[in-house]
Design an enzyme around this catalytic site. Sequence first.
Site, PDB file in Angstrom:
ATOM      1  N   ASN A  90      44.908  40.361 140.863  1.00  0.00           N
ATOM      2  CA  ASN A  90      45.248  39.721 142.127  1.00  0.00           C
ATOM      3  C   ASN A  90      46.726  39.350 142.252  1.00  0.00           C
ATOM      4  OD1 ASN A  90      44.709  37.877 144.600  1.00  0.00           O
ATOM      5  ND2 ASN A  90      45.501  36.452 143.067  1.00  0.00           N
ATOM      6  N   TYR A 155      56.845  46.988 149.605  1.00  0.00           N
ATOM      7  CA  TYR A 155      55.488  46.443 149.605  1.00  0.00           C
ATOM      8  C   TYR A 155      54.474  47.520 149.986  1.00  0.00           C
ATOM      9  CZ  TYR A 155      51.821  42.923 150.245  1.00  0.00           C
ATOM     10  OH  TYR A 155      50.676  42.174 150.147  1.00  0.00           O
ATOM     11  N   LYS A 159      51.448  48.743 147.419  1.00  0.00           N
ATOM     12  CA  LYS A 159      50.031  48.568 147.765  1.00  0.00           C
ATOM     13  C   LYS A 159      49.344  49.921 148.004  1.00  0.00           C
ATOM     14  CE  LYS A 159      49.846  44.128 147.365  1.00  0.00           C
ATOM     15  NZ  LYS A 159      49.050  43.507 146.287  1.00  0.00           N
ATOM     16  N   THR A 192      47.791  32.166 153.367  1.00  0.00           N
ATOM     17  CA  THR A 192      47.990  31.746 151.987  1.00  0.00           C
ATOM     18  C   THR A 192      49.421  31.231 151.838  1.00  0.00           C
ATOM     19  OG1 THR A 192      48.769  33.946 151.331  1.00  0.00           O
ATOM     20  CG2 THR A 192      46.388  33.510 151.135  1.00  0.00           C
TER      21      THR A 192
END
Length: 256
Positions: A90, A155, A159, A192
């Site tokens: 994670n 990014y 990913k 988050t």
Amino acid sequence: MGRVQGKVALITGAAKGIGKEAALLLAREGAKLAVTDFDEAEGRKVAEAIAATGGEALFMKQDVADEAQWQAVIASTLARFGRLDILVNNAGVALAGSVEETSLEDWRWLMSINLDAVFLGTKHGILAMKGNGGGSIINISSIEGIIADPNLAAYNASKGGVRIFSKSAALHCAKSGYKIRVNSVHPGYIWTPMVEGYLNETEDPAAGKEGLVSLHPIGRLGVASDIANGILYLASDESSFMTGSELVIDGGYTAQ
């Protein structure tokens, strides 16, 4: 209750956000937890919260880009609990920037955490699981591993790498008869600390949040529990026929 009863789970980046919520949820559902993070103070709080509710948890400080630390963390997990059934890769970081704006130094830093660490965790997780009845490896990718953003070059690449790497590892494990499943999870924008911090660096955070909400047809940003519930499903035997799959939890973002 008890959907992962008796299983042992290792979750990286578990001090806050999705990792923290997943750790608390798996503990409530019967798993023993090894939780790691670079943030030692907040990581220990998660382990203490699990213990306070009758669960069992071990915290270890970890730099996920360091292979020796991966070996040590998994060895400590096995020494404490005797097995490893669930691994959730994670831990991750974000970096805004187009291909022209991103430096090679920043690119390599982000890749070391978002992609290299997933490779290392998966590799050493397989070694721990394959002779011990198998298990479930859950790699946290993103909708940004499926669709592109002109301002997220590094990014997106990291990913997207997690997404296809997970499929490769899943096929390897399945064809080797290891009884190890490997799947990726693709959250939309989740409220988050990482997303909040990203918005706080913009000129108008409130407008930025409204803009992110507008991208999700369901009408809101996700919360950590939305993703933790998906992680629990993949960690449990309920998903025993899933490997090499993508679990997209994005409020309709990629359906457009």
